[in-house]
Design a protein around this motif. Structure first.
Motif, PDB file in Angstrom:
ATOM      1  N   LEU A 248       0.771  -1.206  -0.081  1.00 46.61           N
ATOM      2  CA  LEU A 248       0.103   0.058   0.130  1.00 46.61           C
ATOM      3  C   LEU A 248       0.845   1.164  -0.046  1.00 46.61           C
ATOM      4  CD1 LEU A 248      -2.760  -1.121   2.467  1.00 46.61           C
ATOM      5  CD2 LEU A 248      -2.745  -1.393   0.117  1.00 46.61           C
ATOM      6  N   PRO A 249       0.737   2.286  -0.849  1.00 46.14           N
ATOM      7  CA  PRO A 249       1.512   3.490  -0.947  1.00 46.14           C
ATOM      8  C   PRO A 249       1.110   4.542   0.033  1.00 46.14           C
ATOM      9  CG  PRO A 249      -0.127   3.220  -2.517  1.00 46.14           C
ATOM     10  CD  PRO A 249      -0.120   1.968  -2.114  1.00 46.14           C
ATOM     11  N   PRO A 250       2.170   5.141   0.425  1.00 46.33           N
ATOM     12  CA  PRO A 250       2.186   6.203   1.315  1.00 46.33           C
ATOM     13  C   PRO A 250       0.915   7.130   0.950  1.00 46.33           C
ATOM     14  CG  PRO A 250       4.327   6.027   0.874  1.00 46.33           C
ATOM     15  CD  PRO A 250       3.634   5.250  -0.113  1.00 46.33           C
ATOM     16  N   GLY A 251       0.223   7.491   1.703  1.00 46.12           N
ATOM     17  CA  GLY A 251      -1.223   8.384   1.413  1.00 46.12           C
ATOM     18  C   GLY A 251      -2.173   7.777   1.117  1.00 46.12           C
ATOM     19  N   LEU A 252      -2.414   6.475   0.955  1.00 44.12           N
ATOM     20  CA  LEU A 252      -3.448   5.815   0.683  1.00 44.12           C
ATOM     21  C   LEU A 252      -4.218   5.288   1.782  1.00 44.12           C
ATOM     22  CD1 LEU A 252      -4.675   4.142  -2.210  1.00 44.12           C
ATOM     23  CD2 LEU A 252      -4.000   2.155  -0.760  1.00 44.12           C
ATOM     24  N   VAL A 253      -5.557   4.955   1.848  1.00 46.42           N
ATOM     25  CA  VAL A 253      -6.224   4.660   2.997  1.00 46.42           C
ATOM     26  C   VAL A 253      -5.630   3.278   3.479  1.00 46.42           C
ATOM     27  CG1 VAL A 253      -8.444   4.182   3.813  1.00 46.42           C
ATOM     28  CG2 VAL A 253      -8.228   5.916   1.987  1.00 46.42           C
ATOM     29  N   CYS A 254      -5.532   3.307   4.869  1.00 45.28           N
ATOM     30  CA  CYS A 254      -4.996   2.173   5.481  1.00 45.28           C
ATOM     31  C   CYS A 254      -3.357   2.038   5.520  1.00 45.28           C
ATOM     32  CB  CYS A 254      -5.372   0.741   4.950  1.00 45.28           C
ATOM     33  SG  CYS A 254      -7.399   1.027   5.236  1.00 45.28           S
ATOM     34  N   HIS A 255      -2.440   2.707   4.839  1.00 45.63           N
ATOM     35  CA  HIS A 255      -1.267   2.709   4.631  1.00 45.63           C
ATOM     36  C   HIS A 255      -0.714   2.713   6.129  1.00 45.63           C
ATOM     37  CE1 HIS A 255       2.989   3.145   3.452  1.00 45.63           C
ATOM     38  NE2 HIS A 255       3.019   4.227   4.334  1.00 45.63           N
ATOM     39  N   THR A 256       0.114   1.986   6.486  1.00 45.64           N
ATOM     40  CA  THR A 256       1.003   2.001   7.525  1.00 45.64           C
ATOM     41  C   THR A 256       2.544   2.221   7.414  1.00 45.64           C
ATOM     42  OG1 THR A 256       1.279   1.186   9.888  1.00 45.64           O
ATOM     43  CG2 THR A 256       0.971  -0.540   8.088  1.00 45.64           C
ATOM     44  N   GLN A 257       3.178   2.981   8.219  1.00 48.39           N
ATOM     45  CA  GLN A 257       4.592   3.168   7.655  1.00 48.39           C
ATOM     46  C   GLN A 257       5.462   1.909   7.965  1.00 48.39           C
ATOM     47  OE1 GLN A 257       5.546   6.190   6.534  1.00 48.39           O
ATOM     48  NE2 GLN A 257       7.492   5.367   6.234  1.00 48.39           N
ATOM     49  N   ARG A 258       6.239   1.415   7.288  1.00 48.95           N
ATOM     50  CA  ARG A 258       6.969   0.167   7.308  1.00 48.95           C
ATOM     51  C   ARG A 258       8.321   0.103   7.219  1.00 48.95           C
ATOM     52  NH1 ARG A 258       3.816  -4.481   7.605  1.00 48.95           N
ATOM     53  NH2 ARG A 258       1.528  -4.367   7.052  1.00 48.95           N
ATOM     54  N   SER A 259       9.319  -0.479   7.626  1.00 47.37           N
ATOM     55  CA  SER A 259      10.697  -0.447   7.241  1.00 47.37           C
ATOM     56  C   SER A 259      10.716  -1.677   6.178  1.00 47.37           C
ATOM     57  CB  SER A 259      11.604  -0.719   8.474  1.00 47.37           C
ATOM     58  OG  SER A 259      11.127  -1.916   9.376  1.00 47.37           O
ATOM     59  N   ASP A 260      11.833  -1.635   5.676  1.00 48.26           N
ATOM     60  CA  ASP A 260      11.781  -2.737   4.559  1.00 48.26           C
ATOM     61  C   ASP A 260      12.164  -3.871   5.235  1.00 48.26           C
ATOM     62  OD1 ASP A 260      12.535  -4.360   2.314  1.00 48.26           O
ATOM     63  OD2 ASP A 260      14.062  -3.195   1.770  1.00 48.26           O
ATOM     64  N   MET A 261      11.014  -4.995   4.847  1.00 39.82           N
ATOM     65  CA  MET A 261      11.149  -6.269   5.317  1.00 39.82           C
ATOM     66  C   MET A 261      12.252  -7.174   4.950  1.00 39.82           C
ATOM     67  SD  MET A 261       7.892  -9.140   5.743  1.00 39.82           S
ATOM     68  CE  MET A 261       6.999  -8.119   6.653  1.00 39.82           C
TER      69      MET A 261
ATOM     70  N   ALA B 269     -11.694  -2.063   9.137  1.00 43.66           N
ATOM     71  CA  ALA B 269     -11.421  -2.651   7.816  1.00 43.66           C
ATOM     72  C   ALA B 269      -9.817  -2.257   7.566  1.00 43.66           C
ATOM     73  CB  ALA B 269     -11.880  -1.623   6.538  1.00 43.66           C
ATOM     74  N   CYS B 270      -9.303  -1.173   8.101  1.00 48.25           N
ATOM     75  CA  CYS B 270      -7.766  -1.230   7.935  1.00 48.25           C
ATOM     76  C   CYS B 270      -7.030  -2.106   8.744  1.00 48.25           C
ATOM     77  CB  CYS B 270      -7.472   0.623   8.454  1.00 48.25           C
ATOM     78  SG  CYS B 270      -7.765   1.542   7.367  1.00 48.25           S
ATOM     79  N   GLY B 271      -7.660  -2.476   9.902  1.00 53.39           N
ATOM     80  CA  GLY B 271      -6.973  -3.208  10.819  1.00 53.39           C
ATOM     81  C   GLY B 271      -6.789  -4.610   9.937  1.00 53.39           C
ATOM     82  N   LEU B 272      -7.962  -4.888   9.328  1.00 58.40           N
ATOM     83  CA  LEU B 272      -7.735  -6.140   8.506  1.00 58.40           C
ATOM     84  C   LEU B 272      -6.850  -6.204   7.438  1.00 58.40           C
ATOM     85  CD1 LEU B 272     -11.734  -6.971   8.837  1.00 58.40           C
ATOM     86  CD2 LEU B 272      -9.970  -8.344   9.800  1.00 58.40           C
ATOM     87  N   TYR B 273      -7.072  -5.160   6.682  1.00 56.36           N
ATOM     88  CA  TYR B 273      -6.128  -5.093   5.495  1.00 56.36           C
ATOM     89  C   TYR B 273      -4.500  -4.716   5.730  1.00 56.36           C
ATOM     90  CZ  TYR B 273     -10.030  -4.009   2.213  1.00 56.36           C
ATOM     91  OH  TYR B 273     -11.126  -4.159   1.481  1.00 56.36           O
ATOM     92  N   GLN B 274      -4.161  -4.266   6.932  1.00 59.14           N
ATOM     93  CA  GLN B 274      -2.717  -4.264   7.290  1.00 59.14           C
ATOM     94  C   GLN B 274      -2.333  -5.617   7.620  1.00 59.14           C
ATOM     95  OE1 GLN B 274      -3.047  -1.283  10.488  1.00 59.14           O
ATOM     96  NE2 GLN B 274      -3.440   0.285   9.040  1.00 59.14           N
ATOM     97  N   GLN B 275      -3.333  -6.535   8.389  1.00 57.76           N
ATOM     98  CA  GLN B 275      -3.063  -7.960   8.336  1.00 57.76           C
ATOM     99  C   GLN B 275      -2.621  -8.736   7.392  1.00 57.76           C
ATOM    100  OE1 GLN B 275      -5.299 -10.331  11.478  1.00 57.76           O
ATOM    101  NE2 GLN B 275      -6.422  -8.478  11.929  1.00 57.76           N
ATOM    102  N   VAL B 276      -3.610  -8.374   6.273  1.00 56.09           N
ATOM    103  CA  VAL B 276      -3.407  -9.048   4.869  1.00 56.09           C
ATOM    104  C   VAL B 276      -2.167  -8.517   4.386  1.00 56.09           C
ATOM    105  CG1 VAL B 276      -4.033  -8.932   2.786  1.00 56.09           C
ATOM    106  CG2 VAL B 276      -5.899  -9.347   4.476  1.00 56.09           C
ATOM    107  N   GLU B 277      -1.696  -7.375   4.181  1.00 52.59           N
ATOM    108  CA  GLU B 277      -0.476  -6.938   3.798  1.00 52.59           C
ATOM    109  C   GLU B 277       0.542  -7.520   4.627  1.00 52.59           C
ATOM    110  OE1 GLU B 277       1.709  -2.655   2.469  1.00 52.59           O
ATOM    111  OE2 GLU B 277       0.640  -2.723   4.408  1.00 52.59           O
ATOM    112  N   GLU B 278       0.578  -7.773   5.705  1.00 50.61           N
ATOM    113  CA  GLU B 278       1.830  -8.173   6.590  1.00 50.61           C
ATOM    114  C   GLU B 278       1.931  -9.793   6.169  1.00 50.61           C
ATOM    115  OE1 GLU B 278       4.685  -8.009   9.412  1.00 50.61           O
ATOM    116  OE2 GLU B 278       3.478  -6.448   8.770  1.00 50.61           O
ATOM    117  N   LEU B 279       0.815 -10.374   6.096  1.00 50.51           N
ATOM    118  CA  LEU B 279       0.953 -11.943   5.644  1.00 50.51           C
ATOM    119  C   LEU B 279       1.621 -11.887   4.230  1.00 50.51           C
ATOM    120  CD1 LEU B 279      -2.429 -13.161   7.005  1.00 50.51           C
ATOM    121  CD2 LEU B 279      -0.085 -13.804   7.933  1.00 50.51           C
TER     122      LEU B 279
END
Length: 558
Positions: free
Chosen positions: A319-332, A460-470
């Motif tokens: 998810l790009p910065p500025g998009l709904v539900c984006h969370t700041q991440r470091s490079d995995m 919804a954001c909490g769910l989408y962030q879990q999806v992105e993490e997986l």
């Protein structure tokens, strides 16, 4: 002491007075593609003129909601609030009562406008979906937006019923096809459309340029600018026009990027991603350890500046910065050759070479440069990369049919909601549906299906962030970069704040021109609902009281 308290109170109040010298002046905007139409219901998303047409229409017309300036968040516009039913199928919008149509035109004589009503929205949506309008977005309402019906429920309530839950609806509503026009427009033929809306600017002329004038009765208060002029400028003349000061800003074409490095720029990462996809159903990428190893081995960041010259940023999240539900991440997956080699050992790839991988790539010269870098980087863990270059249609066919090991591709969203990116990874979207990696994970499918029906954005954001993490953990993509939109902006321009959806969705009522470069200055008569201050006459009264209190304080001390 009491005088001092009064003085402090008045000073605090005075600080909120509008900065009067922001008002006035003409903004000059150049477009390299002409404006096709000012009819918001007929703007075609598939035409090159889409951006320029939307940019002008958004100053004239308004919808129920808008993107918050500089972001993709949703904020109220003609609707001051809304409710969503528990099943997510019914949206009830509560309209503002102080919104009036622009006057001094063919529909409403000067001073004879009327208030916006819910029946105007009913008419507008009926018009946008009527076959005789020839709207390119006619089917968008029922198919993509999942809208089944709409109706007014009194003068200031508008109700929308969906055929299935669609939490992304709100993020589609700023599109021009949902703009509201007065029902009186019906008296004109489609090709004789009159561009009359409720927005901060109204049309004064359409010739070889479009000229807008500030709406003195705008419900938010007068815009700072008095006038906006839009005109066509040949791309080869953009640089000279900007340097002469005859254009106040424009989107910098990539070929001119370096020429503007010395000028004021506003840069915004686009809502897109360029990536390398791995076919999760084919050896060796059916093994997560191999996917993770290749992620650890490849790193595009060192070459980004050299190749893109600031026109791209590294992608470390889906998810790009500025998009709904984006969370700041470091490079995995920061570059770690030792970790990459360890994972390949664990996966049983210990020979020499450990692997020979085929990359099917686009013919883009930029991608070719990175592919050369990737070949060298993989050699460091004894992996050979063989690159096959394909034109776009052949590459897409190979991806859709699963005829790949590793491939280059990109994705760009239509509206700023996370399912636009993350639903690509649902197993039902294998192949042509967007899941060219043929990735499947039941937990991801379940979370996506739940999130897609969740009307509460925080949940919804909490769910989408879990999806992105997986998905990141499963290393389905090797994230490359996002391109950046760069705007050359004159130093005398203030308040220009484009977001990831582009400047076309920015309303320019808060853009202003420095006094030393402004052609005209005016004193606002209508401050509307703005929170920036109080009316000028009230400020003058405060100034008088302030002077009196100062005199009292001085007398008391002497």
């Amino acid at each position: 002491m009491r005088s001092l308290c009064i003085l402090l109170g008045i000073i605090l109040l005075f600080q909120s007075v509008p900065v009067v010298d922001r008002y006035g002046g003409t903004l000059h905007i150049g477009h390299t593609v002409g404006i096709e139409t000012l009819d918001p219901h007929r703007i075609n998303v598939f035409y090159p003129s889409f951006d320029s047409s939307v940019a002008v229409a958004n100053q004239i017309f308004e919808g129920l909601v808008r993107y918050t300036s500089g972001t993709a968040e949703i904020e109220p516009l003609l609707a001051e609030s809304w409710d969503v039913s528990e099943d997510g199928l019914v949206y009830t919008f509560h309209l503002r009562k102080n919104v009036y149509w622009q006057d001094g035109n063919q529909l409403f004589a000067e001073g004879e406008s009327r208030a916006l009503k819910a029946e105007d929205i009913v008419y507008s949506w009926n018009r946008a979906t009527a076959p005789e309008t020839w709207s390119p977005m006619q089917d968008f309402f029922s198919t993509t937006a999942a809208i089944e019906s709409w109706q007014s429920k009194g003068a200031h309530t508008f109700e929308v019923t969906l055929n299935q839950p669609n939490p992304s609806l709100l993020y589609m509503l700023p599109f021009p096809c949902f703009s509201v026009v007065p029902k009186e427009i019906a008296q004109y033929k489609i090709d004789d459309f009159q561009p009359i809306g409720t927005g901060p600017f109204e049309v004064t002329s359409v010739t070889n340029q479009v000229v807008l004038h500030y709406n003195e009765d705008y419900w938010k208060g007068e815009p700072y600018l008095t006038e906006i002029q839009y005109r066509m400028v040949n791309s080869e003349n953009l640089v000279s026009e900007f340097k002469k000061g005859t254009i106040d800003w424009y989107l910098i074409p990539p070929e001119y990027w370096e020429e503007f490095s010395a000028y004021n720029q506003v840069t915004v990462p686009q809502f897109e991603i360029l990536y390398l996809g791995m076919n999760c159903q084919k050896s060796p990428f059916s093994d997560k350890r191999v996917r993770q190893a290749i992620n650890y081995a490849l790193d595009c960041s060192a070459a980004l500046d050299d190749i893109f010259k600031g026109q791209a940023v590294q992608a470390v999240s889906i998810l790009p910065p500025g998009l709904v539900c984006h969370t700041q991440r470091s490079d995995m997956y920061p570059r770690n050759l030792e970790k990459a080699a360890q994972l390949l050992d664990e996966a049983g790839y210990t020979g020499s070479p450990r692997l020979i991988i085929e990359l099917k790539s686009s013919e883009s010269y930029t991608q070719q440069q990175f592919n050369n870098i990737y070949q060298e980087q993989l050699k460091e863990i004894d992996v050979e990369l063989e690159v096959t270059y394909l034109e776009v249609s052949s590459l897409l066919h190979a991806v859709d049919t699963g005829d790949t090991q590793l491939f280059t591709l990109g994705w760009r969203v239509g509206w700023p909601y996370p399912d636009q990116f993350l639903f690509l990874f649902h197993s039902k979207n294998w192949g042509p549906g967007g899941n060219g990696c043929f990735y499947t994970r039941k937990e991801v499918d379940t979370l996506l299906e739940t999130a897609q029906k969740e009307p509460d954005i925080d949940h919804a954001c909490g769910l989408y962030q879990q999806v992105e993490e997986l998905i990141l953990e499963d290393a389905v993509w090797i994230l490359q970069w996002r391109r950046v939109n760069g705007y050359a902006v004159q130093e005398w321009i203030h308040g220009f704040n484009p977001g990831g959806m582009g400047d076309k969705y920015e309303t320019l009522d808060k853009v202003w021109i420095s006094a030393d470069h402004r052609q005209t200055t005016r004193i606002p008569q209508n401050t509307g609902e703005t929170q920036e201050g109080i009316p000028l006459y009230y400020a003058a009264g405060v100034g008088v009281v302030l002077m009196v209190v100062l005199v009292l304080v001085v007398r008391k001390r002497t």
